[in-house]
Design an enzyme around this catalytic site. Structure first.
Site, PDB file in Angstrom:
ATOM      1  N   ASP A 282      42.085  46.967  26.274  1.00  0.00           N
ATOM      2  CA  ASP A 282      41.371  47.440  27.429  1.00  0.00           C
ATOM      3  C   ASP A 282      40.118  46.284  27.381  1.00  0.00           C
ATOM      4  O   ASP A 282      39.285  45.915  26.804  1.00  0.00           O
ATOM      5  CB  ASP A 282      40.684  48.802  27.429  1.00  0.00           C
ATOM      6  CG  ASP A 282      40.073  49.001  28.949  1.00  0.00           C
ATOM      7  OD1 ASP A 282      40.517  50.250  29.064  1.00  0.00           O
ATOM      8  OD2 ASP A 282      39.110  48.655  29.303  1.00  0.00           O
TER       9      ASP A 282
ATOM     10  N   ASN B 108      35.827  42.136  38.959  1.00  0.00           N
ATOM     11  CA  ASN B 108      36.461  42.528  40.379  1.00  0.00           C
ATOM     12  C   ASN B 108      34.972  42.386  41.331  1.00  0.00           C
ATOM     13  O   ASN B 108      35.425  41.700  42.521  1.00  0.00           O
ATOM     14  CB  ASN B 108      36.839  43.777  40.497  1.00  0.00           C
ATOM     15  CG  ASN B 108      38.043  44.144  40.308  1.00  0.00           C
ATOM     16  OD1 ASN B 108      39.031  42.911  40.405  1.00  0.00           O
ATOM     17  ND2 ASN B 108      38.937  45.060  39.986  1.00  0.00           N
TER      18      ASN B 108
ATOM     19  N   HIS C  25      38.918  41.139  44.184  1.00  0.00           N
ATOM     20  CA  HIS C  25      40.267  41.862  43.606  1.00  0.00           C
ATOM     21  C   HIS C  25      41.225  40.807  43.296  1.00  0.00           C
ATOM     22  O   HIS C  25      41.797  40.806  42.122  1.00  0.00           O
ATOM     23  CB  HIS C  25      40.947  42.663  44.780  1.00  0.00           C
ATOM     24  CG  HIS C  25      41.624  43.839  44.103  1.00  0.00           C
ATOM     25  ND1 HIS C  25      41.097  44.977  43.718  1.00  0.00           N
ATOM     26  CD2 HIS C  25      43.167  43.967  43.799  1.00  0.00           C
ATOM     27  CE1 HIS C  25      42.065  45.741  42.940  1.00  0.00           C
ATOM     28  NE2 HIS C  25      43.118  45.134  43.287  1.00  0.00           N
TER      29      HIS C  25
ATOM     30  N   ASP D 142      42.592  39.969  39.961  1.00  0.00           N
ATOM     31  CA  ASP D 142      44.279  39.851  39.445  1.00  0.00           C
ATOM     32  C   ASP D 142      44.454  38.765  38.542  1.00  0.00           C
ATOM     33  O   ASP D 142      45.281  38.618  37.802  1.00  0.00           O
ATOM     34  CB  ASP D 142      44.983  39.999  40.687  1.00  0.00           C
ATOM     35  CG  ASP D 142      44.910  41.275  41.418  1.00  0.00           C
ATOM     36  OD1 ASP D 142      44.599  42.378  41.012  1.00  0.00           O
ATOM     37  OD2 ASP D 142      45.607  41.302  42.479  1.00  0.00           O
TER      38      ASP D 142
ATOM     39  N   GLU E 126      43.630  48.116  33.994  1.00  0.00           N
ATOM     40  CA  GLU E 126      43.059  46.910  33.111  1.00  0.00           C
ATOM     41  C   GLU E 126      43.575  47.178  31.638  1.00  0.00           C
ATOM     42  O   GLU E 126      42.754  46.786  30.689  1.00  0.00           O
ATOM     43  CB  GLU E 126      41.652  46.409  33.297  1.00  0.00           C
ATOM     44  CG  GLU E 126      40.635  47.294  34.046  1.00  0.00           C
ATOM     45  CD  GLU E 126      40.477  48.638  33.130  1.00  0.00           C
ATOM     46  OE1 GLU E 126      41.244  49.568  33.080  1.00  0.00           O
ATOM     47  OE2 GLU E 126      39.565  48.728  32.346  1.00  0.00           O
TER      48      GLU E 126
END
Ligand SMILES: Nc1nc2c(ncn2[C@@H]2O[C@H](COP(=O)(O)OP(=O)(O)OP(=O)(O)O)[C@@H](O)[C@H]2O)c(=O)[nH]1
Length: 366
Positions: free
Chosen positions: A244, A252, A257, A261, A287
């Site tokens: 994680d 973010n 975003h 990504d 994630e």
């Protein structure tokens, strides 16, 4: 010698070459039948012996040559490896030759060029088929004309004219039909390739995560199931690692975003490069990732995950070069004999929570 051994000795093992050889063998058999007809005409005194012999030797020799040429593989590098065009042109030439020596029996020759055209639909383009059709019209027209001059009593001009008319109409119609079939075959071949491509794409979409290119959760569940079965049979250990990314929300928030990504993609590339070929990694959630380490004990697996964790701290994807560190928390659980797979996953999950609670950027054993 068994039947398959004989077939292999005669036709070889390459399936494409086998089809080409079989097609040529069928054409050769037809030529054999034509030779029988010509020799019948010799026998009943319609065709002179020497003409029949020369025609037979040349025709059967040429088609035996085609068979040998393909069997020895000399055709492989050619634009038309089936030699269809060459065989069709040769068949037209020996047909028109047979027409010239068959005298009163020449009517028996007409089916041969028609049948010859049908062979084209397997390998030739519609254009080539039509060209061979016109070639047949021209050579038959010329030979019919010449024969009316050489033997006007046998090849009567009035009769040859109607022969030529009927022959032209028939051969051009057959060549049109054969070219239509060839077009249909080409279309089917293209559609088959498109379908195979689409199927590949669908399979890829069904098993992979679009953003990262890693396996998706559904496919990983299948892999876990398979590994579980394998482990029950062989007793080989395997580990499940839940990974994680830490404080991903902050990444973010800081980079938008698209930045988030980019980090997910960079992590996926790093993970793919880092894990063993026999391991598998999937995007499990936003994630969160699941790593399956096959044939691995927890102690050894932890070393591998530590290496990945360290490499992740060095990640600096383009556009995300800020002071925010990229780190990873991991929970590793070795599967215990007899334990349901969901239980192993749950232990790996709890270990990640522990890793987060203990300050993140670490690997905890579950
Ligand atoms: N850019 C991007 N963000 C995603 C994607 N999927 C999930 N997220 C984000 O991931 C973040 C996860 O946040 P949290 O569950 O609070 O976890 P976290 O911020 O990583 O905190 P910890 O896990 O406790 O370290 C959320 O902001 C989601 O919007 C995705 O596909 N792309």
């Amino acid at each position: 010698m068994t039947a398959p051994t004989i077939a292999t000795a005669l036709l070889g093992t390459d399936p494409h070459q086998r089809i080409r050889l079989l097609q040529t063998a069928i054409a050769s058999l037809l030529m054999f039948a034509a030779a029988a007809a010509v020799n019948y005409l010799v026998w009943v005194g319609i065709t002179p012996v020497w003409q029949g012999v020369v025609w037979t030797v040349f025709t059967l020799g040429t088609f035996a040559g085609f068979l040998l040429f393909i069997r020895l593989g000399f055709n492989r590098g050619l634009a038309d490896p089936s030699l269809s065009a060459a065989q069709m042109v040769m068949a037209m030439l020996v047909s028109v030759w047979a027409y010239a020596i068959a005298n009163a029996g020449r009517g028996a020759v007409f089916p041969a060029p028609m049948l010859t055209m049908m062979f084209g639909m397997y390998a030739l383009t519609p254009g080539s088929i039509r060209r061979i059709g016109w070639f047949a019209v021209i050579v038959f027209g010329v030979v019919m004309g010449v024969m009316t001059q050489l033997k006007p009593t046998v090849y009567e001009p009035r009769v040859e004219l109607v022969h030529f008319f009927v022959f032209s109409v028939m051969i051009l119609t057959v060549s049109w039909l054969a070219s239509q079939l060839s077009r249909l075959r080409n279309r089917l071949r293209t559609q088959k390739a498109e379908l195979a491509h689409a199927l590949e794409r669908i399979q890829d979409l069904a098993t992979h995560d679009e953003l990262t290119g890693l396996f998706n959760r559904r496919h990983m569940q299948d892999l876990l199931h398979l590994e579980h079965q394998r482990c029950m049979r062989s007793g080989h250990p395997f580990c499940i690692v839940m990974l994680d990314l830490d404080h991903f929300k902050r990444i973010n928030d800081a980079h938008g975003h698209a930045g988030g990504d980019a980090v997910l993609r960079a992590f996926a590339d790093e993970a793919k490069a880092c894990i063993r070929a026999s391991d598998a990694i999937a995007r499990w959630g936003g994630e969160e990732f699941l790593l399956l380490m096959t044939d691995t004990r927890a102690s050894l697996g932890k070393l591998g995950v530590e290496r990945l964790r360290e490499r992740v701290t060095a990640l600096r994807p383009p556009g995300v070069e800020s002071s925010l560190p990229i780190t990873l928390s991991a929970g590793l659980a070795e599967h215990r004999a007899g334990e349901p797979i969901s239980e192993t996953i749950s232990r790996a999950d709890q270990a990640v929570y522990l890793a987060k609670a203990q300050g993140r950027n670490r690997v905890v054993m579950g």
